[in-house]
Design a protein around this motif. Structure first.
Motif, PDB file in Angstrom:
ATOM      1  N   GLU A   1       0.820  -1.206   0.000  1.00 59.15           N
ATOM      2  CA  GLU A   1       0.000   0.000   0.000  1.00 59.15           C
ATOM      3  C   GLU A   1       0.859   1.264   0.000  1.00 59.15           C
ATOM      4  OE1 GLU A   1      -2.770  -0.072   3.178  1.00 59.15           O
ATOM      5  OE2 GLU A   1      -3.614  -2.027   2.636  1.00 59.15           O
ATOM      6  N   LEU A   2       2.027   1.180   0.656  1.00 59.00           N
ATOM      7  CA  LEU A   2       2.915   2.338   0.707  1.00 59.00           C
ATOM      8  C   LEU A   2       3.579   2.621  -0.633  1.00 59.00           C
ATOM      9  CD1 LEU A   2       4.812   1.795   4.097  1.00 59.00           C
ATOM     10  CD2 LEU A   2       2.964   3.400   3.635  1.00 59.00           C
ATOM     11  N   MET A   3       3.713   1.580  -1.452  1.00 53.27           N
ATOM     12  CA  MET A   3       4.455   1.702  -2.697  1.00 53.27           C
ATOM     13  C   MET A   3       3.842   2.726  -3.648  1.00 53.27           C
ATOM     14  SD  MET A   3       7.084  -0.318  -2.626  1.00 53.27           S
ATOM     15  CE  MET A   3       7.715  -1.715  -1.698  1.00 53.27           C
ATOM     16  N   TYR A   4       2.509   2.883  -3.575  1.00 49.06           N
ATOM     17  CA  TYR A   4       1.837   3.790  -4.501  1.00 49.06           C
ATOM     18  C   TYR A   4       1.766   5.221  -3.958  1.00 49.06           C
ATOM     19  CZ  TYR A   4       0.473  -0.165  -7.369  1.00 49.06           C
ATOM     20  OH  TYR A   4       0.494  -1.268  -8.190  1.00 49.06           O
ATOM     21  N   GLU A   5       2.047   5.383  -2.668  1.00 58.09           N
ATOM     22  CA  GLU A   5       1.922   6.701  -2.054  1.00 58.09           C
ATOM     23  C   GLU A   5       3.270   7.359  -1.796  1.00 58.09           C
ATOM     24  OE1 GLU A   5      -0.646   6.665   1.355  1.00 58.09           O
ATOM     25  OE2 GLU A   5      -1.818   4.992   0.551  1.00 58.09           O
ATOM     26  N   TYR A   6       4.306   6.563  -1.637  1.00 59.79           N
ATOM     27  CA  TYR A   6       5.621   7.096  -1.309  1.00 59.79           C
ATOM     28  C   TYR A   6       6.665   6.524  -2.270  1.00 59.79           C
ATOM     29  CZ  TYR A   6       3.281   8.583   2.957  1.00 59.79           C
ATOM     30  OH  TYR A   6       2.413   9.171   3.839  1.00 59.79           O
ATOM     31  N   PRO A   7       7.817   7.206  -2.387  1.00 61.04           N
ATOM     32  CA  PRO A   7       8.809   6.800  -3.406  1.00 61.04           C
ATOM     33  C   PRO A   7       9.615   5.559  -3.043  1.00 61.04           C
ATOM     34  CG  PRO A   7       9.651   8.658  -2.152  1.00 61.04           C
ATOM     35  CD  PRO A   7       8.233   8.438  -1.680  1.00 61.04           C
ATOM     36  N   PHE A   8       8.917   4.477  -2.667  1.00 58.67           N
ATOM     37  CA  PHE A   8       9.591   3.213  -2.405  1.00 58.67           C
ATOM     38  C   PHE A   8       9.845   2.473  -3.715  1.00 58.67           C
ATOM     39  CE2 PHE A   8       7.821   3.802   1.844  1.00 58.67           C
ATOM     40  CZ  PHE A   8       8.858   3.349   2.649  1.00 58.67           C
ATOM     41  N   ARG A   9      10.865   1.666  -3.733  1.00 58.63           N
ATOM     42  CA  ARG A   9      11.127   0.761  -4.846  1.00 58.63           C
ATOM     43  C   ARG A   9      11.734  -0.507  -4.263  1.00 58.63           C
ATOM     44  NH1 ARG A   9      16.140   4.279  -7.370  1.00 58.63           N
ATOM     45  NH2 ARG A   9      17.625   3.871  -5.712  1.00 58.63           N
ATOM     46  N   VAL A  10      11.647  -1.605  -4.997  1.00 53.86           N
ATOM     47  CA  VAL A  10      12.214  -2.870  -4.533  1.00 53.86           C
ATOM     48  C   VAL A  10      13.467  -3.158  -5.345  1.00 53.86           C
ATOM     49  CG1 VAL A  10      11.853  -5.334  -4.236  1.00 53.86           C
ATOM     50  CG2 VAL A  10       9.954  -3.749  -3.867  1.00 53.86           C
ATOM     51  N   PRO A  11      14.656  -3.068  -4.744  1.00 54.36           N
ATOM     52  CA  PRO A  11      15.885  -3.412  -5.472  1.00 54.36           C
ATOM     53  C   PRO A  11      15.834  -4.849  -5.965  1.00 54.36           C
ATOM     54  CG  PRO A  11      16.394  -2.305  -3.394  1.00 54.36           C
ATOM     55  CD  PRO A  11      14.928  -2.633  -3.363  1.00 54.36           C
ATOM     56  N   ALA A  12      16.533  -5.105  -7.066  1.00 53.53           N
ATOM     57  CA  ALA A  12      16.466  -6.418  -7.711  1.00 53.53           C
ATOM     58  C   ALA A  12      16.777  -7.556  -6.744  1.00 53.53           C
ATOM     59  CB  ALA A  12      17.428  -6.455  -8.898  1.00 53.53           C
ATOM     60  N   LYS A  13      17.815  -7.403  -5.935  1.00 54.17           N
ATOM     61  CA  LYS A  13      18.183  -8.474  -5.002  1.00 54.17           C
ATOM     62  C   LYS A  13      17.050  -8.763  -4.027  1.00 54.17           C
ATOM     63  CE  LYS A  13      23.235  -8.098  -4.936  1.00 54.17           C
ATOM     64  NZ  LYS A  13      23.529  -9.410  -5.487  1.00 54.17           N
ATOM     65  N   PHE A  14      16.353  -7.696  -3.609  1.00 50.37           N
ATOM     66  CA  PHE A  14      15.316  -7.887  -2.607  1.00 50.37           C
ATOM     67  C   PHE A  14      14.048  -8.477  -3.188  1.00 50.37           C
ATOM     68  CE2 PHE A  14      18.191  -5.295  -0.240  1.00 50.37           C
ATOM     69  CZ  PHE A  14      18.086  -5.830   1.030  1.00 50.37           C
ATOM     70  N   ALA A  15      13.861  -8.348  -4.489  1.00 51.36           N
ATOM     71  CA  ALA A  15      12.755  -9.074  -5.114  1.00 51.36           C
ATOM     72  C   ALA A  15      12.972 -10.569  -4.918  1.00 51.36           C
ATOM     73  CB  ALA A  15      12.666  -8.735  -6.598  1.00 51.36           C
ATOM     74  N   LEU A  16      14.224 -11.018  -5.063  1.00 46.69           N
ATOM     75  CA  LEU A  16      14.550 -12.433  -4.857  1.00 46.69           C
ATOM     76  C   LEU A  16      14.444 -12.816  -3.388  1.00 46.69           C
ATOM     77  CD1 LEU A  16      17.630 -12.837  -7.247  1.00 46.69           C
ATOM     78  CD2 LEU A  16      15.283 -13.588  -7.648  1.00 46.69           C
ATOM     79  N   ILE A  17      14.901 -11.934  -2.494  1.00 48.13           N
ATOM     80  CA  ILE A  17      14.838 -12.223  -1.060  1.00 48.13           C
ATOM     81  C   ILE A  17      13.385 -12.331  -0.607  1.00 48.13           C
ATOM     82  CG2 ILE A  17      15.288 -11.283   1.245  1.00 48.13           C
ATOM     83  CD1 ILE A  17      17.863 -10.060   0.098  1.00 48.13           C
ATOM     84  N   ILE A  18      12.557 -11.380  -1.059  1.00 49.23           N
ATOM     85  CA  ILE A  18      11.134 -11.405  -0.700  1.00 49.23           C
ATOM     86  C   ILE A  18      10.489 -12.699  -1.192  1.00 49.23           C
ATOM     87  CG2 ILE A  18       8.893 -10.320  -1.147  1.00 49.23           C
ATOM     88  CD1 ILE A  18      10.459  -7.622  -1.260  1.00 49.23           C
ATOM     89  N   ARG A  19      10.823 -13.049  -2.429  1.00 49.18           N
ATOM     90  CA  ARG A  19      10.280 -14.296  -2.981  1.00 49.18           C
ATOM     91  C   ARG A  19      10.702 -15.490  -2.130  1.00 49.18           C
ATOM     92  NH1 ARG A  19      10.936 -16.514  -9.166  1.00 49.18           N
ATOM     93  NH2 ARG A  19      10.212 -18.624  -8.796  1.00 49.18           N
ATOM     94  N   SER A  20      11.963 -15.521  -1.745  1.00 56.58           N
ATOM     95  CA  SER A  20      12.482 -16.624  -0.940  1.00 56.58           C
ATOM     96  C   SER A  20      11.776 -16.709   0.408  1.00 56.58           C
ATOM     97  CB  SER A  20      13.994 -16.456  -0.736  1.00 56.58           C
ATOM     98  OG  SER A  20      14.506 -17.475   0.088  1.00 56.58           O
ATOM     99  N   LEU A  21      11.637 -15.567   1.096  1.00 56.21           N
ATOM    100  CA  LEU A  21      11.032 -15.556   2.424  1.00 56.21           C
ATOM    101  C   LEU A  21       9.558 -15.938   2.376  1.00 56.21           C
ATOM    102  CD1 LEU A  21      12.635 -12.322   3.926  1.00 56.21           C
ATOM    103  CD2 LEU A  21      13.101 -14.677   4.617  1.00 56.21           C
ATOM    104  N   ILE A  22       8.827 -15.351   1.418  1.00 61.86           N
ATOM    105  CA  ILE A  22       7.391 -15.637   1.331  1.00 61.86           C
ATOM    106  C   ILE A  22       7.152 -17.099   0.962  1.00 61.86           C
ATOM    107  CG2 ILE A  22       5.281 -15.139   0.038  1.00 61.86           C
ATOM    108  CD1 ILE A  22       6.127 -12.247  -0.096  1.00 61.86           C
ATOM    109  N   THR A  23       7.971 -17.618   0.051  1.00 59.47           N
ATOM    110  CA  THR A  23       7.809 -19.015  -0.362  1.00 59.47           C
ATOM    111  C   THR A  23       8.074 -19.954   0.809  1.00 59.47           C
ATOM    112  OG1 THR A  23       8.536 -18.437  -2.586  1.00 59.47           O
ATOM    113  CG2 THR A  23       8.516 -20.763  -2.033  1.00 59.47           C
ATOM    114  N   GLN A  24       9.148 -19.689   1.552  1.00 63.50           N
ATOM    115  CA  GLN A  24       9.462 -20.536   2.702  1.00 63.50           C
ATOM    116  C   GLN A  24       8.373 -20.459   3.758  1.00 63.50           C
ATOM    117  OE1 GLN A  24      13.663 -20.887   4.122  1.00 63.50           O
ATOM    118  NE2 GLN A  24      14.015 -19.211   2.705  1.00 63.50           N
ATOM    119  N   GLU A  25       7.884 -19.247   4.009  1.00 65.81           N
ATOM    120  CA  GLU A  25       6.832 -19.096   5.016  1.00 65.81           C
ATOM    121  C   GLU A  25       5.553 -19.797   4.560  1.00 65.81           C
ATOM    122  OE1 GLU A  25       5.546 -15.459   7.712  1.00 65.81           O
ATOM    123  OE2 GLU A  25       4.860 -15.204   5.653  1.00 65.81           O
TER     124      GLU A  25
END
Length: 563
Positions: free
Chosen positions: A394-418
């Motif tokens: 929800e914050l991504m559309y309101e504030y200048p956040f971005r997901v660095p390429a490495k963290f796209a992989l980290i997020i995928r890894s964490l969510i998949t494991q969970e």
């Protein structure tokens, strides 16, 4: 036309310029593939517009999300991988579409055996019968990038044989060329909060995808992963048979195990589900925070429970390496999140690249507190990464956040494991395993950088945070494998070192703060550790620590400590 352009689609490395040069002279290939893509996505866009026209956007949104998943699957390997990559980009995709993309399956019908065997013989330079004593008549598994056979070597070892799909590199190259071309034209019209050029995201994706289809690279990844977990009795990594492998064929040790989704077989084998979950979470955290080399695709098809209770990892095509400072900042950010220190968390986001260094973080801090505070809930035990990701989107559309390429992989890894852990035990709380581990990492502080992160956590605005130290010790002790005495010895060594001068001063200030001796805080700390630290243990700890220091060194420390 240069030689580089001619060979571009068969190159082992992604090269956007070479691919562009190649397809510039082959418009018939580009037009044919582009028509297929435009036909499928065009129909989808028309249906979206009709929904808006007739006021049915909200009603039909779940249906449209399912449609986009089916379209990506129909378009083949590149777009399946795109969908999987986008499933971890809340800065680019709406939450309802994210949930559908997470369900995107990396499975396609197998290609014919004759083609597969020709690829093996061409790559390895020998007839199938000369390489393998036995090989299964049909593939036992087929994914978007290749398929797997079961075989036996002449030396008797049972093996898995991965064979890449035919003409895969030309297909990926053409799709990436079209994506990059489309990105350059569409980026100004898309309502995306990117923080950088959309073509760079395509290039990042292309680089990782080409690494994934290079089986020589996968072999190196597997061997590096195995070296990291060498001697770990809980993790199994298959042996790679390099002499029977190439860039398109990979022969590796066959793992006799049970898929983690097959709960009935796991229980029938007498294996402890909760123990397997803990092994998976802990080994995942060790990859991120200890080694920095992590498996970015730990889905159920890549993880097995062995019959002796170990966790077996397979498929090392999608891996990534974290730098030391990044590991330390991640550990710090997790602790800041649990401690609800949103100002410190915002600063960690800047260090990690989620926010630009020139962004004013002050207006963002209340939003972080509201959204992430709601995600964490009333207690640490209710924390989960999926909720954090959903709320954070929800914050991504309101504030200048971005997901660095490495963290796209980290997020995928964490969510998949969970997600895998929760499928095995719906009541499992990943934080109950992960936060003790992170606390231990900070408390033991093997590197100067990690010790500085500990100081950031324990000292805020020049004041020592007693409650945080108590929480960290209490939570770290909740893990039965945590040993307090070795940690205390490390802490004492640090305090007596030149590097520990600042912490010595802060501790003395904390104890005597507000013109009184803070005995209550010291008593609370002592109550946490007194069961493990007996008087004899204290004497042995002090003796062994001081023994490592020269008399001169201790003499230089004492004046500092009492000044």
């Amino acid at each position: 036309m240069d030689e580089k352009a001619i060979d571009a689609p068969q190159s082992l490395r992604y090269d956007a310029k070479a691919i562009s040069s190649y397809y510039r002279y082959r418009p018939w290939q580009v037009i044919g593939r582009a028509f297929s893509i435009v036909w499928l996505f065009g129909g989808f866009i028309i249906r979206i517009l009709l929904d808006r026209w007739f006021g049915k956007t909200e009603i039909n949104r779940p249906k449209r999300a399912t449609e986009i998943r089916k379209i990506l699957t129909k378009l083949g390997p590149t777009f399946i991988k795109v969908g999987q990559a986008l499933s971890t980009r809340p800065d680019l995709i709406r939450r309802d579409f994210l949930n559908e993309l997470i369900e995107l399956q990396d499975r396609l019908p197998p290609f014919d055996n004759q083609t597969a065997f020709k690829i093996i013989e061409s790559e390895l330079g020998h007839k199938i019968r000369d390489i393998y004593r036995e090989i299964s008549a049909n593939p036992i598994a087929a994914a978007s990038l290749g398929q797997v056979y079961r075989g036996i070597l002449y030396s008797g070892e049972e093996v898995a044989i991965k064979v890449q799909r035919p003409n895969l590199r030309p297909l990926l190259s053409l799709d990436l060329y079209l994506m990059r071309w489309g990105a350059s034209w569409l980026a100004p019209w898309l309502p995306l909060n990117l923080g950088h050029d959309l073509t760079l995201i395509v290039d990042e994706f292309g680089t990782k995808l080409f690494e994934e289809i290079d089986y020589v690279n996968e072999a190196k990844n597997a061997e590096k992963f195995a070296l990291n977990f060498d001697g770990d009795p809980q993790v199994k990594v298959p042996f790679i048979y390099r002499q029977y492998s190439s860039s398109r064929v990979l022969t590796l040790e066959w793992i006799n195990g049970i898929k983690l989704t097959d709960i009935e077989r796991i229980e029938a084998a007498g294996l402890d589900l909760d123990n397997l979950i803990e092994i998976g979470v802990t080994s995942g955290l060790r990859q991120l925070l200890e080694y920095g080399f992590f498996h970015a695709d730990p889905h159920p098809g890549n993880l097995f429970a062995t019959l002796d209770g170990r966790m077996a990892y397979i498929d090392f095509g999608m891996m990534d390496q974290l730098e030391e400072w990044m590991k330390e900042t991640i550990a710090s950010a997790v602790v800041q999140l649990i401690n609800r220190d949103y100002q410190a968390l915002a600063k960690d986001f800047v260090r990690l690249g989620f926010l630009s260094p020139n962004v004013d973080i002050e207006p963002i801090i209340p939003a972080l507190e509201q959204v992430l505070g709601r995600a964490i809930g009333e207690s640490v035990s209710s924390f989960n990464f999926k909720t954090i990701t959903d709320e954070f989107s929800e914050l991504m559309y309101e504030y200048p956040f971005r997901v660095p390429a490495k963290f796209a992989l980290i997020i995928r890894s964490l969510i998949t494991q969970e997600g895998l852990a929760l499928s095995l035990n719906p009541n499992f709380k990943i934080i109950e395993v992960s936060y003790p581990y992170v606390s231990q990492r900070l408390l033991t502080g093997e590197s100067p950088q990690l010790r500085r992160r500990l100081l950031d956590v324990l000292i805020r605005d020049g004041k020592f945070q007693w409650e945080r130290l108590e929480n960290m010790i209490a939570i770290a002790r909740s893990d039965n494998n945590f040993e307090l005495l070795p940690t205390a010895r490390l802490g004492l060594q640090y305090l007596l070192s030149e590097e520990g001068k600042y912490l010595r001063e802060q501790l003395l200030l904390a104890i005597t703060e507000d013109e009184r001796i803070h005995t209550d805080e010291v008593k609370r700390l002592w109550s946490l550790i007194q069961d493990e630290i007996k008087p004899q243990s204290i004497f042995e700890l002090a003796f062994s620590t001081f023994r490592d220091f020269s008399i001169e060194r201790v003499a230089t420390i004492m004046p500092t400590a009492i000044s």
